[in-house]
Scaffold this motif. Structure first.
Motif, PDB file in Angstrom:
ATOM      1  N   UNK A   1       0.789  -1.483   0.343  1.00 25.85           N
ATOM      2  CA  UNK A   1      -0.007  -0.110  -0.008  1.00 25.85           C
ATOM      3  C   UNK A   1       1.133   1.216   0.029  1.00 25.85           C
ATOM      4  N   UNK A   2       2.036   1.583   0.736  1.00 28.25           N
ATOM      5  CA  UNK A   2       2.882   2.901   0.560  1.00 28.25           C
ATOM      6  C   UNK A   2       3.246   2.680  -0.698  1.00 28.25           C
ATOM      7  N   UNK A   3       3.109   2.050  -1.583  1.00 23.61           N
ATOM      8  CA  UNK A   3       4.046   2.146  -3.332  1.00 23.61           C
ATOM      9  C   UNK A   3       2.556   2.566  -3.953  1.00 23.61           C
ATOM     10  N   UNK A   4       1.125   2.557  -3.712  1.00 18.16           N
ATOM     11  CA  UNK A   4       0.306   2.607  -4.311  1.00 18.16           C
ATOM     12  C   UNK A   4      -0.855   3.835  -4.165  1.00 18.16           C
ATOM     13  N   UNK A   5      -0.949   4.291  -5.014  1.00 21.85           N
ATOM     14  CA  UNK A   5      -1.911   5.648  -5.146  1.00 21.85           C
ATOM     15  C   UNK A   5      -2.844   5.929  -4.085  1.00 21.85           C
ATOM     16  N   UNK A   6      -3.410   6.148  -2.572  1.00 17.53           N
ATOM     17  CA  UNK A   6      -4.298   5.997  -1.685  1.00 17.53           C
ATOM     18  C   UNK A   6      -5.882   7.139  -2.254  1.00 17.53           C
ATOM     19  N   UNK A   7      -5.344   8.439  -3.409  1.00 18.32           N
ATOM     20  CA  UNK A   7      -6.757   8.300  -3.996  1.00 18.32           C
ATOM     21  C   UNK A   7      -7.270   7.568  -4.618  1.00 18.32           C
ATOM     22  N   UNK A   8      -6.665   6.575  -5.125  1.00 17.81           N
ATOM     23  CA  UNK A   8      -7.108   5.493  -6.057  1.00 17.81           C
ATOM     24  C   UNK A   8      -7.301   4.595  -5.184  1.00 17.81           C
ATOM     25  N   UNK A   9      -6.874   4.175  -4.409  1.00 16.52           N
ATOM     26  CA  UNK A   9      -7.976   2.991  -3.499  1.00 16.52           C
ATOM     27  C   UNK A   9      -9.152   3.803  -2.667  1.00 16.52           C
ATOM     28  N   UNK A  10      -9.142   4.927  -2.307  1.00 17.01           N
ATOM     29  CA  UNK A  10     -10.251   5.171  -2.012  1.00 17.01           C
ATOM     30  C   UNK A  10     -11.249   5.017  -3.083  1.00 17.01           C
ATOM     31  N   UNK A  11     -10.827   5.548  -3.846  1.00 19.18           N
ATOM     32  CA  UNK A  11     -11.968   5.496  -5.149  1.00 19.18           C
ATOM     33  C   UNK A  11     -12.741   4.643  -5.358  1.00 19.18           C
ATOM     34  N   UNK A  12     -11.522   3.373  -5.940  1.00 21.41           N
ATOM     35  CA  UNK A  12     -12.232   1.954  -5.472  1.00 21.41           C
ATOM     36  C   UNK A  12     -12.583   1.584  -4.975  1.00 21.41           C
ATOM     37  N   UNK A  13     -12.685   1.275  -3.517  1.00 25.37           N
ATOM     38  CA  UNK A  13     -13.380   1.098  -2.184  1.00 25.37           C
ATOM     39  C   UNK A  13     -14.812   2.003  -2.343  1.00 25.37           C
ATOM     40  N   UNK A  14     -14.500   3.734  -2.484  1.00 25.86           N
ATOM     41  CA  UNK A  14     -15.891   3.561  -3.002  1.00 25.86           C
ATOM     42  C   UNK A  14     -17.300   3.078  -4.199  1.00 25.86           C
ATOM     43  N   UNK A  15     -16.675   2.646  -4.653  1.00 25.95           N
ATOM     44  CA  UNK A  15     -17.323   2.236  -5.803  1.00 25.95           C
ATOM     45  C   UNK A  15     -17.791   0.732  -5.256  1.00 25.95           C
ATOM     46  N   UNK A  16     -17.023   0.161  -4.823  1.00 27.18           N
ATOM     47  CA  UNK A  16     -17.538  -1.363  -4.479  1.00 27.18           C
ATOM     48  C   UNK A  16     -18.560  -1.230  -3.431  1.00 27.18           C
ATOM     49  N   UNK A  17     -18.378  -0.283  -2.865  1.00 25.47           N
ATOM     50  CA  UNK A  17     -19.036   0.101  -1.130  1.00 25.47           C
ATOM     51  C   UNK A  17     -20.417   0.899  -1.631  1.00 25.47           C
TER      52      UNK A  17
END
Length: 264
Positions: A1-17
Motif C-alpha cells: 500500500x505505501x507504493x500505491x496511490x491512496x486516492x485511487x484506493x479510496x475511489x475504488x473502495x467507494x465504488x465497491x461500497x
C-alpha cells in the motif's frame, strides 16, 4: 500500500461500497465496517493502532488515511505540477489532456474548481494548440462556460486521439518498411560490386598466353604472329647482309677490300 496511490484506493473502495445496500444501515456505517478489509500488511497494522473512539465518521477516517499515506509534501508537489502544467513540444493534445487529468486524479482533495482546471490547462498549451482550440470554439475558448469548455476539450482530445491512430501508425510502418528495403538493396549492390572487382583483379593477375603459356595475352604474344615473323626475317636479312659486306672471302665485290694490306 505505501507504493500505491491512496486516492485511487479510496475511489475504488467507494465504488465497491456503493454496490452494498442494507435497510436501516447508512453508507457511513458500511464504509467504516468494510474499509479495514481493503487494507493489508503495515497499512492494516496502522489502522488497528489507532485509539478506539478516535474515528467515528467515514470522512474522518479518509482524512487520517490520506494524511498518513499522502503527506503534505507530496500534496504540495502535485499542486505545483498542476498549476505549472505545460504541454511538451512534441506532445499531442490528447496526450497532454490525459496527463493533466491524471494529475488531478492523483490530488482530488486539492479542490480545484472546474473553471480553474480548464483555465490552467489552456494556459499551459502551445500557441498552435491554443489557436486550434479557439478555432473549434468559434472564438476565444475562455468565452464559454467552464462546463462547455471542459466538454469541448474532451471532444477535441478524443478526435485528436483518433487522428493519431488512423494516420500516424500506417506512416511509421510504411516508412520503416521502405528504409528496410533501401538498406537491403544497398547491401546487395555493395556485395555485388565487390565481387566484380575481385573477378577483374583475378583475371588480370592470372592471364596466360594460349600460344606460349607466358604471363601475357595471346594478342600481344610474338610467337605465331605474322607481323612478328616478318619483322624477325627482315632483321635476320639485314644482319647477314652486313656480315657479307665485311667478308673478305666473298665472291662479290667487298668494300672492305679497300683496306686490305695486299692492295695498298
Amino acid at each position: 500500500m505505501p507504493n500505491d496511490d491512496p486516492n485511487a484506493h479510496i475511489a475504488n473502495f467507494l465504488e465497491i461500497c456503493d454496490m452494498f445496500k442494507q435497510n436501516g444501515v447508512s453508507h457511513n456505517a458500511i464504509r467504516l465496517r468494510l474499509f479495514p478489509f481493503s487494507l493489508r500488511d503495515k497499512t492494516k497494522e496502522w489502522l488497528n493502532s489507532l485509539l478506539t473512539g478516535t474515528i467515528t465518521t467515514w470522512d474522518g477516517l479518509a482524512q487520517k488515511f490520506l494524511a498518513k499515506y499522502f503527506p503534505p509534501a507530496k500534496t504540495a508537489k502535485l499542486r505545483n505540477d498542476i498549476t505549472t502544467f505545460a504541454q511538451f513540444e512534441i506532445e499531442a493534445l490528447y496526450e497532454a489532456w490525459e496527463r493533466y487529468k491524471d494529475l488531478l486524479r492523483k490530488c482530488p482533495h486539492y479542490g480545484l474548481p472546474i473553471w480553474l482546471q480548464v483555465h490552467t490547462f489552456y494556459n499551459g498549451l502551445e500557441s498552435n494548440t491554443r489557436t486550434m482550440i479557439d478555432a473549434a470554439a468559434g472564438g476565444t475558448l475562455m468565452g464559454k462556460t467552464p462546463e462547455a469548455t471542459y466538454e469541448l476539450l474532451e471532444e477535441m482530445a478524443s478526435n485528436n486521439y483518433q487522428w493519431s491512430s488512423d494516420r500516424s501508425m500506417p506512416r511509421k510502418t510504411i516508412r520503416a518498411h521502405n528504409i528496410d528495403v533501401v538498406t537491403s538493396l544497398s547491401t546487395h549492390m555493395t556485395a555485388f560490386s565487390n565481387k566484380l572487382e575481385h573477378l577483374n583483379v583475378s583475371a588480370i593477375q592470372t592471364q596466360v598466353c594460349e600460344l606460349c603459356e607466358g604471363n601475357h595475352t595471346s594478342v600481344t604474344c610474338q610467337i605465331g604472329s605474322h607481323f612478328a615473323s616478318s619483322f624477325a626475317k627482315q632483321a635476320h636479312y639485314v644482319s647477314n647482309f652486313q656480315r657479307q659486306q665485311n667478308n673478305q672471302y666473298s665472291n662479290t665485290y667487298n668494300p672492305g677490300w679497300r683496306n686490305h694490306p695486299n692492295f695498298l
